[in-house]
Each structure stands twice: as C-alpha cells, then as structure tokens.
Scaffold this active site. Sequence first.
Site, short mmCIF file in Angstrom:
data_model
loop_
_atom_site.label_atom_id
_atom_site.label_comp_id
_atom_site.label_asym_id
_atom_site.label_seq_id
_atom_site.Cartn_x
_atom_site.Cartn_y
_atom_site.Cartn_z
N TYR A 179 86.27 29.44 -22.32
CA TYR A 179 87.63 29.29 -22.85
C TYR A 179 88.06 27.83 -22.72
CZ TYR A 179 92.69 29.32 -23.00
OH TYR A 179 93.99 29.02 -23.31
O1 UGA Z 1 97.16 27.79 -18.08
C1 UGA Z 1 96.15 28.08 -18.68
O2 UGA Z 1 95.44 27.21 -19.13
C2 UGA Z 1 95.72 29.51 -18.83
O3 UGA Z 1 96.61 30.35 -18.10
C3 UGA Z 1 96.22 31.69 -18.03
O4 UGA Z 1 95.04 31.78 -17.27
P1 UGA Z 1 95.18 32.04 -15.72
O5 UGA Z 1 95.91 30.92 -15.05
O6 UGA Z 1 93.83 32.37 -15.21
O7 UGA Z 1 96.18 33.28 -15.66
P2 UGA Z 1 95.96 34.78 -15.17
O8 UGA Z 1 94.77 35.39 -15.79
O9 UGA Z 1 97.24 35.48 -15.32
O10 UGA Z 1 95.64 34.59 -13.62
C4 UGA Z 1 96.63 34.07 -12.75
C5 UGA Z 1 96.09 33.96 -11.36
O11 UGA Z 1 95.84 35.27 -10.85
C6 UGA Z 1 94.52 35.34 -10.34
N1 UGA Z 1 94.03 36.72 -10.56
C7 UGA Z 1 93.80 37.17 -11.79
C8 UGA Z 1 93.36 38.46 -12.00
C9 UGA Z 1 93.19 39.31 -10.91
O12 UGA Z 1 92.80 40.49 -11.04
N2 UGA Z 1 93.45 38.83 -9.68
C10 UGA Z 1 93.88 37.55 -9.46
O13 UGA Z 1 94.09 37.15 -8.29
C11 UGA Z 1 93.72 34.30 -11.08
O14 UGA Z 1 92.64 33.84 -10.30
C12 UGA Z 1 94.76 33.21 -11.27
O15 UGA Z 1 94.79 32.38 -10.16
C13 UGA Z 1 96.01 32.27 -19.42
O16 UGA Z 1 95.46 33.57 -19.37
C14 UGA Z 1 95.17 31.38 -20.29
O17 UGA Z 1 95.14 31.90 -21.60
C15 UGA Z 1 95.79 30.02 -20.24
O18 UGA Z 1 95.24 29.11 -21.11
#
Ligand code: UGA
Length: 457
Positions: free
Chosen positions: A257
């Site tokens: 991604y």
């Molecule tokens: O800012 C960005 O560039 C990206 O932000 C998000 O990605 P992400 O930050 O990974 O957001 P989430 O998937 O909501 O995860 C948020 C946090 O929760 C954590 N997480 C996620 C899933 C889970 O089951 N448990 C958990 O602890 C992840 O490691 C992360 O630190 C978006 O999904 C992407 O499309 C976007 O481009």
Amino acid sequence: MSYMDGAVPSIPAKFKSEKSYHHHHHRFLRWHHFSLPKLLTLSFFAAAILFAFFLISPHSSSTVLRSSPTTERRSLRTSSSAAWGGPEWEKHVRSSARIRRRPFGISVLVTGAAGFVGTHASIALRRRGDGVVGLDNFNNYYDPSLKRARQALLSKSGVFLVEGDINDALLLSKLFDLVTFTHVLHLAAQAGVRYAMVNPGSYVRSNVAGLVSILEAARSATSQPAIVWASSSSVYGLNTQVPFSESHRTDRPASLYAASKKAGEEIAHVYNHIYGLSITGLRFFTVYGPWGRPDMAYFFFTRDILAGKPITIFEGSDGATIARDFTYIDDIVQGCLASLDTAQKSTGSGGTKQGPAQLRVFNLGNTSPVPVVELVAILERHLKMKAKRKVVKMPRNGDVQFTHANTSLAKKELGYHPTTNLQTGLKKFVKWYLTYYAPPSRSYLNKKGRGGSSTSS
Ligand SMILES: O=C(O)[C@H]1O[C@H](OP(=O)(O)OP(=O)(O)OC[C@H]2O[C@@H](n3ccc(=O)[nH]c3=O)[C@H](O)[C@@H]2O)[C@H](O)[C@@H](O)[C@@H]1O
C-alpha cells in the site's frame, strides 16, 4: 492489463476475486484428467476461436488506435457494472458541476466521492457553492451499503455521483468533454495497509494504474485542471526521524500500500514535469470520524466492543507502544479545500506543456500521536463498555510502529490548523455510529434498510 482498458474495475470485488481464484484452481485440476490428443484438439480450437475474435473484436489494437474515446458516440454506455451516458445523465453532470459561488468558485471532479473523505469533501465544496461531480465505482472492499448511504447524503446536498471506474478512459474523457473542471480532487484508491497482502493486484490497479488514468485524462483536457490527490503517511515507512517532515526519506515503504502511494508521488512528478500539470499530494495521517471506513481499527473496535467480542491490540516486538497520529475528518477536509484553493493553474493545454507548473506535497496530520491502547480506553469511555483485550505482537503485515506528522509546511502554505483531538473526535464518531447502526426499533436509518453488518475488515 492496460489502464486504458475500460472494462477493468480499479478495485475488484474482494469476494469475487477469492471466488474466482477457487474457480480457476478447480478448473486447472480438471485439465489434468485430459489425454494429450484431446488437449491438442482443444488447443487447436481455442487458438482458432482466439484468432477469429481478434479479427472481429472492436478492441483489436488497430481499431483502438483509430477511434479516440471522444469520437465514439453512443447514447448509453455500460462501464464496469454501471451505466452512464444519455441526455438525462449529461444534464445531471452539467448541473452538478455548475459553480454557484462567484467570482472565485471552482468546479471539481471528486473521485472516490462515495468514500469516507470523498463524501465529506464533496459536501463541504458544495456548501461553499462550488461545482462538484462525484465519481465512484462502489466496489465491495467494505460494505457498499455504507457507500450508498453516503451517496444519499451527497444527493441531498446536490452532488451528482457518476457510477464508474477511474480506469475507464472513455468515461473520463466524456466527463472532461462535458465539463471544464478547474480541479480534480482524486481520492479514489485501494486503502488499507494490511489488505495489501491479501489482494496486491487491487493496489496496482487502483493506486498506480488508476492514478495514471486520471492524470492522462487531465493532461489531455483542453483546459487542464489542477490535481489534488490523496497520498499517505505510510510513505514514511521505516523512517525513524520524528515528527515526519516532507523532507524526510520516503524510500523505505513497509507495505505494498505504502509503495503504491510512493509510486503515485513519483508518477505525479512525471506528469508535472512533462505536461505541466499542477499537482498537490496530501499525506493523510490515519483519518477517522463519522461515516468512516469499517476496515479501520477505531471502527471495528467500536463494533466489536459493542458486540462483546475480543479486540486484538498490536504491540511492538519489545513491548513498545504502537501509536498513530489520528486525524479528524473535518481537519482533513479543511486541508483538502485549502489545497484546492491555493493550487496554481496547470500550464499545459491538450497535452502540451507551456511552462513549469506547481508540484507540492503536504503532511495532513494531527501532530499528536496517541497509543492504540489509549484509543481503546477513549472508546470504552464513550461506549460505556469494557473491551475484551487480546494483546499480540504486531504481525509482519505492513504496519509501522508509529506515525507523527510535522505539519509546519501545510500551516505555512495552506493555513492548515487541526483543531480536533482524539477524545472529541471519537465522541462524534461514536454518536454517529450508534445512530447509524442502532437496533431497528431505535433507528430511522435502519427502518429504511441501511443498518446491519458493517464490515469487510
Ligand atoms: O495514515 C495512513 O497513511 C493510513 O492510515 C490508516 O492505516 P493505519 O494507520 O494502519 O490505520 P488502522 O488500520 O485503523 O490501524 C490503526 C492502528 O491500530 C493498530 N491495529 C490495527 C488492527 C488491529 O486489529 N489491531 C491494532 O492494534 C494498527 O497497528 C495501527 O497502529 C488507513 O487504513 C490507511 O488507508 C491510511 O493510508
């Protein structure tokens, strides 16, 4: 497959692709039961059919070279799964694109308009009196009924949404023929960091080929629009310098991604350099809020806490905290609109560069990272329920340990100033969530059949 191929949706249906994998796998196994002579006979017929198809196909290369999208005239076309075209459709497009705000109004094509950021940004533009035409392919990466509900919101605000795909060159060409867009806000993308390991192809089709398709349409337009598009904080990848600044390294992405968004930034450079397109890339930092994306952690944590299901919280290898610079949707919309307003005109015309054009990239974050455990604690307070926590080591799935935006450049150039902290933003999200997904007896929305399961995460 080329990005010019109108028949390919930019993001294939998640479930369809899984189904088709099994289907083809099954058929492959069956082939092994054929004897060699049978195989040869079948191969001969297959080759003959292919040859005949090539001769009569309207898409054979010579025909494609002869007929440009603009010269092809049909009253109604079917692209992907959606129909577009015809006098009524054209009327809707023109009317939605009409600028009501003088003298500084703009006319914007918003791609991914039924998406989270796309819906909010389209409505904000329309409220100001700008012309807005939305484009979305309503793929089922996550629950399309949520996208349909957002479409209803857009329609109420007077934004017409074209159902079609960013890889459909004919559709884009038609839209640019019908309307002199001053700007394109390109938000259509395959989002999600971890899903890239499940369906890598959709990131290439949407975030690479789809972006090229949009830039091709824009550069060919007689009056080239300025482009503002969604990159991602994930381009910082394994960068350890904090807070992340636009001048830091972005050559170590941790997921496909991230790599696809980084590729987009390089592609933007090319189109700016060759064709004089004015292009602004916005690195969004984990955007959240009402009408958000069900594949994001804050969203499915809320759903699972309410359902009494366990949630999985990632932690770093050495027990280190995982944190995100969660950014509230209204702040992101403010950044998008300010980017459109400050974008200089593209310098080219009909594919020819007339002079150097603006090329920018900005961080749009909140500037105060919050650990995921704190996110959960805030949700528990707003939901008045305890989460069943399952803490696991962060899998090697493309995630990074933390994000933290330095937004000085956006502040200086755009007047960007985030105002909503996670506590306040999540309160608004939870309020929306409870209304939208309330049990049928309590919800007006559900009575109309919109509630129910929310997930494709
Ligand atoms: O800012 C960005 O560039 C990206 O932000 C998000 O990605 P992400 O930050 O990974 O957001 P989430 O998937 O909501 O995860 C948020 C946090 O929760 C954590 N997480 C996620 C899933 C889970 O089951 N448990 C958990 O602890 C992840 O490691 C992360 O630190 C978006 O999904 C992407 O499309 C976007 O481009």
